[in-house]
Design a protein around this motif. Structure first.
Motif, PDB file in Angstrom:
ATOM      1  N   ALA A   1       0.843  -1.210   0.000  1.00  0.00           N
ATOM      2  CA  ALA A   1       0.000   0.000   0.000  1.00  0.00           C
ATOM      3  C   ALA A   1       0.877   1.258   0.000  1.00  0.00           C
ATOM      4  O   ALA A   1       0.521   2.275  -0.590  1.00  0.00           O
ATOM      5  N   ALA A   2       2.050   1.162   0.621  1.00  0.00           N
ATOM      6  CA  ALA A   2       2.929   2.337   0.721  1.00  0.00           C
ATOM      7  C   ALA A   2       3.816   2.508  -0.519  1.00  0.00           C
ATOM      8  O   ALA A   2       4.709   3.352  -0.515  1.00  0.00           O
ATOM      9  N   GLY A   3       3.567   1.699  -1.531  1.00  0.00           N
ATOM     10  CA  GLY A   3       4.284   1.917  -2.802  1.00  0.00           C
ATOM     11  C   GLY A   3       5.508   1.035  -3.017  1.00  0.00           C
ATOM     12  O   GLY A   3       6.385   1.389  -3.821  1.00  0.00           O
ATOM     13  N   ALA A   4       5.583  -0.111  -2.334  1.00  0.00           N
ATOM     14  CA  ALA A   4       6.715  -1.031  -2.556  1.00  0.00           C
ATOM     15  C   ALA A   4       6.744  -1.453  -4.030  1.00  0.00           C
ATOM     16  O   ALA A   4       5.723  -1.419  -4.727  1.00  0.00           O
ATOM     17  N   SER A   5       7.921  -1.857  -4.492  1.00  0.00           N
ATOM     18  CA  SER A   5       8.087  -2.171  -5.923  1.00  0.00           C
ATOM     19  C   SER A   5       7.309  -3.424  -6.337  1.00  0.00           C
ATOM     20  O   SER A   5       6.923  -4.251  -5.494  1.00  0.00           O
ATOM     21  N   GLU A   6       7.151  -3.558  -7.650  1.00  0.00           N
ATOM     22  CA  GLU A   6       6.462  -4.739  -8.187  1.00  0.00           C
ATOM     23  C   GLU A   6       7.238  -6.013  -7.827  1.00  0.00           C
ATOM     24  O   GLU A   6       6.645  -7.022  -7.452  1.00  0.00           O
ATOM     25  N   ASP A   7       8.568  -5.949  -7.937  1.00  0.00           N
ATOM     26  CA  ASP A   7       9.373  -7.128  -7.614  1.00  0.00           C
ATOM     27  C   ASP A   7       9.208  -7.514  -6.149  1.00  0.00           C
ATOM     28  O   ASP A   7       9.122  -8.700  -5.814  1.00  0.00           O
ATOM     29  N   TYR A   8       9.162  -6.518  -5.284  1.00  0.00           N
ATOM     30  CA  TYR A   8       8.973  -6.813  -3.862  1.00  0.00           C
ATOM     31  C   TYR A   8       7.637  -7.541  -3.677  1.00  0.00           C
ATOM     32  O   TYR A   8       7.576  -8.605  -3.046  1.00  0.00           O
ATOM     33  N   ALA A   9       6.570  -6.968  -4.252  1.00  0.00           N
ATOM     34  CA  ALA A   9       5.238  -7.575  -4.085  1.00  0.00           C
ATOM     35  C   ALA A   9       5.249  -9.021  -4.590  1.00  0.00           C
ATOM     36  O   ALA A   9       4.824  -9.946  -3.888  1.00  0.00           O
ATOM     37  N   ALA A  10       5.797  -9.220  -5.814  1.00  0.00           N
ATOM     38  CA  ALA A  10       5.774 -10.560  -6.413  1.00  0.00           C
ATOM     39  C   ALA A  10       6.565 -11.568  -5.581  1.00  0.00           C
ATOM     40  O   ALA A  10       6.184 -12.727  -5.444  1.00  0.00           O
ATOM     41  N   SER A  11       7.666 -11.098  -4.998  1.00  0.00           N
ATOM     42  CA  SER A  11       8.543 -12.011  -4.254  1.00  0.00           C
ATOM     43  C   SER A  11       7.923 -12.511  -2.954  1.00  0.00           C
ATOM     44  O   SER A  11       8.375 -13.502  -2.385  1.00  0.00           O
ATOM     45  N   ARG A  12       6.884 -11.804  -2.485  1.00  0.00           N
ATOM     46  CA  ARG A  12       6.306 -12.179  -1.186  1.00  0.00           C
ATOM     47  C   ARG A  12       5.626 -13.542  -1.222  1.00  0.00           C
ATOM     48  O   ARG A  12       5.434 -14.182  -0.182  1.00  0.00           O
ATOM     49  N   GLY A  13       5.230 -13.984  -2.411  1.00  0.00           N
ATOM     50  CA  GLY A  13       4.625 -15.312  -2.517  1.00  0.00           C
ATOM     51  C   GLY A  13       5.579 -16.378  -2.002  1.00  0.00           C
ATOM     52  O   GLY A  13       5.218 -17.248  -1.197  1.00  0.00           O
ATOM     53  N   GLU A  14       6.824 -16.310  -2.443  1.00  0.00           N
ATOM     54  CA  GLU A  14       7.855 -17.259  -2.004  1.00  0.00           C
ATOM     55  C   GLU A  14       8.283 -16.947  -0.566  1.00  0.00           C
ATOM     56  O   GLU A  14       8.474 -17.840   0.246  1.00  0.00           O
ATOM     57  N   PHE A  15       8.440 -15.650  -0.284  1.00  0.00           N
ATOM     58  CA  PHE A  15       8.956 -15.245   1.026  1.00  0.00           C
ATOM     59  C   PHE A  15       8.058 -15.754   2.161  1.00  0.00           C
ATOM     60  O   PHE A  15       8.543 -16.180   3.212  1.00  0.00           O
ATOM     61  N   LEU A  16       6.731 -15.705   1.934  1.00  0.00           N
ATOM     62  CA  LEU A  16       5.813 -16.148   2.992  1.00  0.00           C
ATOM     63  C   LEU A  16       5.658 -17.665   3.017  1.00  0.00           C
ATOM     64  O   LEU A  16       5.336 -18.251   4.051  1.00  0.00           O
ATOM     65  N   ASN A  17       5.886 -18.301   1.874  1.00  0.00           N
ATOM     66  CA  ASN A  17       5.744 -19.762   1.844  1.00  0.00           C
ATOM     67  C   ASN A  17       6.952 -20.450   2.494  1.00  0.00           C
ATOM     68  O   ASN A  17       6.818 -21.528   3.086  1.00  0.00           O
ATOM     69  N   GLY A  18       8.105 -19.818   2.390  1.00  0.00           N
ATOM     70  CA  GLY A  18       9.339 -20.405   2.936  1.00  0.00           C
ATOM     71  C   GLY A  18       9.217 -20.832   4.398  1.00  0.00           C
ATOM     72  O   GLY A  18       9.528 -21.991   4.747  1.00  0.00           O
ATOM     73  N   PRO A  19       8.759 -19.933   5.281  1.00  0.00           N
ATOM     74  CA  PRO A  19       8.665 -20.307   6.694  1.00  0.00           C
ATOM     75  C   PRO A  19       7.707 -21.484   6.937  1.00  0.00           C
ATOM     76  O   PRO A  19       7.914 -22.289   7.851  1.00  0.00           O
ATOM     77  N   ILE A  20       6.670 -21.580   6.090  1.00  0.00           N
ATOM     78  CA  ILE A  20       5.710 -22.695   6.255  1.00  0.00           C
ATOM     79  C   ILE A  20       6.414 -24.024   5.952  1.00  0.00           C
ATOM     80  O   ILE A  20       6.332 -24.991   6.715  1.00  0.00           O
ATOM     81  N   ILE A  21       7.137 -24.040   4.840  1.00  0.00           N
ATOM     82  CA  ILE A  21       7.824 -25.278   4.452  1.00  0.00           C
ATOM     83  C   ILE A  21       8.914 -25.602   5.476  1.00  0.00           C
ATOM     84  O   ILE A  21       9.090 -26.761   5.886  1.00  0.00           O
TER      85      ILE A  21
END
Ligand code: ASP
Length: 439
Positions: free
Chosen positions: A103-123
């Motif tokens: 919401a605060a304007g983070a980059s597209e790459d940052y947003a896209a990378s969160r899919g993996e970033f949040l899944n990592g701790p689960i695995i």
């Protein structure tokens, strides 16, 4: 103890049941020590990939449109997976921060990378493995190119101290610490980078198919799986459209001589496809490895008597292409003829101009334009120095009534490319497959 690096794709981690399968695979072999995880993918054909939802959130935020509803879909997916796996893990703070950052304007790459970033701790939590943030170990340089040297140095040092870890795929960081992603499907590249840094015995790429097929199953019914092929054969097939993983994923492991094993999370007993530096030439002699092809090419056929005696003829033609920003695929030539094969996307809106300029540059007797061409690559290390391969190939096409417009054999002799009318494409692939592999 050996080292296997295992990359699991989005469909292999799409929900708790899939993650459970991945976990059983990992735990069945103590060598499976480093796991590279994608973001949760589609659970069914109508479903959404988490990465796509993140891109959507970013696009909304950029336009100043609220994206709470889309974000809720993401948050619910992760929370559901954690609950279904019965993990003692609270992602709430991570999710809130991610939403705020976007919401605060983070980059597209940052947003896209969160899919993996949040899944990592689960695995990591479900395996009891350590979590490594790729931003700390995978680097891009100031111009956004992957920095292989720095990554190898830092990542191998880090892995040498950790026996078992999960590394999210798809991204790393720029020199200023900003997040940078690879292109789509880039977790395959991360897997290869981790395999190299770990000095792995094998890079296992777990997906939802049991390896690479000899040809497109939409053209040939139930084609065989390729059990072993070389990196080079894979490059040739991938370039012509066969796809099983990201093209660039080969390079880090090829440099280190680490084999890639494509495996199916839903059929772990299947040995899949092994990609290696060398195959046994004796065993594969006279055989082909695979057939791949693409439509949408145009051939420019240039004729001029005694063109072979004219110095600089080819250069002048290629200069016309260069000036017009057109890159070509193949350029087979005869005594008085030269054909140039060009993808339609390169020529869009430029055909007439290019032809006129070629006429001015080399004053040919004739230039013909053949649109609607398809190229078919028949690839196989076993074809090199093997008599009768081309006879069999061309014989099968002539028997099927396919007119061959162009032939090009790579200098490695492991790839014969034929150009045919697009309308003959499927028939041609079927004929070659039947001749070499069987009906
Ligand atoms: N999640 C990323 C994508 O959808 C990267 C990957 O899965 O390989 O492209």
């Amino acid at each position: 103890m050996g080292v296997k690096v295992c990359k699991f794709g989005g469909s292999s981690l799409a929900d708790a049941a899939q993650i459970q399968k991945a976990k059983e695979i990992i735990q069945s072999d103590p060598d499976r020590r480093y796991i590279v995880a994608s973001a949760p993918g589609k659970r069914s054909s109508e479903d959404q990939k988490i990465t796509d939802l993140f891109y959507l959130c970013h696009a909304h935020a950029k336009q100043g449109i609220a994206f709470d509803e889309v974000f809720k879909l993401i948050a619910d997916r992760y929370q559901g997976i954690v609950a279904d796996l019965g993990l003692d893990l609270d992602l709430t703070a991570h999710l809130e921060k991610t939403q705020q950052d976007i919401a605060a304007g983070a980059s597209e790459d940052y947003a896209a990378s969160r899919g993996e970033f949040l899944n990592g701790p689960i695995i990591a939590a479900s395996l009891g493995y350590e979590f490594i943030d790729p931003a700390e170990v995978i680097f891009f340089d100031g111009s956004g190119r992957f920095d292989a040297e720095k990554t190898q140095e830092v990542l191998s040092e880090r892995l040498s101290k950790i026996e078992r870890a999960v590394v999210p795929g798809f991204f790393g960081s720029l020199p200023d610490g900003q997040i940078k992603t690879f292109s789509r499907g880039g977790s395959d590249i991360t897997g290869a980078i981790v395999a190299r840094a770990a000095g792995a015995d094998v890079y296992e790429n777990w997906t939802d198919v049991s390896g690479l097929l000899r040809t497109d199953p939409r053209i040939v019914d139930q084609p065989q799986t390729i059990d072993t092929l070389t990196y080079r054969e894979l490059r040739e097939l991938a370039y012509m459209g066969a796809s099983v993983m990201h093209d660039e994923a080969i390079f880090p492991v090829r440099a280190a001589g680490i084999p890639i094993n494509i495996r199916n999370t839903n059929a772990p007993e299947h040995p899949g496809t092994l990609i290696v530096a060398q195959t046994d030439a004796q065993v594969s002699a006279g055989c082909i490895t695979g057939i791949a092809g693409r439509k949408d090419f145009t051939v420019l056929a240039i004729e001029k008597t005694l063109m072979n005696t004219e110095m600089g003829f080819g250069r002048r033609i290629l200069e016309v292409l260069e000036v017009n920003g057109v890159s070509f695929e193949h350029m087979p030539s005869g005594i008085d003829t030269m054909s140039i094969v060009i993808a339609d996307s390169e020529l869009e809106g430029k055909v007439n101009k290019v032809v006129e300029e070629i006429k001015m540059a080399v004053k040919p007797d004739n230039v013909s334009v053949y649109p609607n061409m398809a190229l078919i690559a028949t690839v196989g290390q076993g074809m090199a120095h093997s008599l009768g391969v081309s006879a069999k190939l061309f014989g099968s096409l002539s028997e099927a009534g396919v007119n061959i417009r162009m032939i090009d054999q790579g200098s490695s002799e492991m790839n014969i490319i034929v150009g045919v009318e697009a309308s003959d494409f499927e028939k041609a692939v079927q004929a070659i497959y039947a001749a070499f592999v069987g009906a």
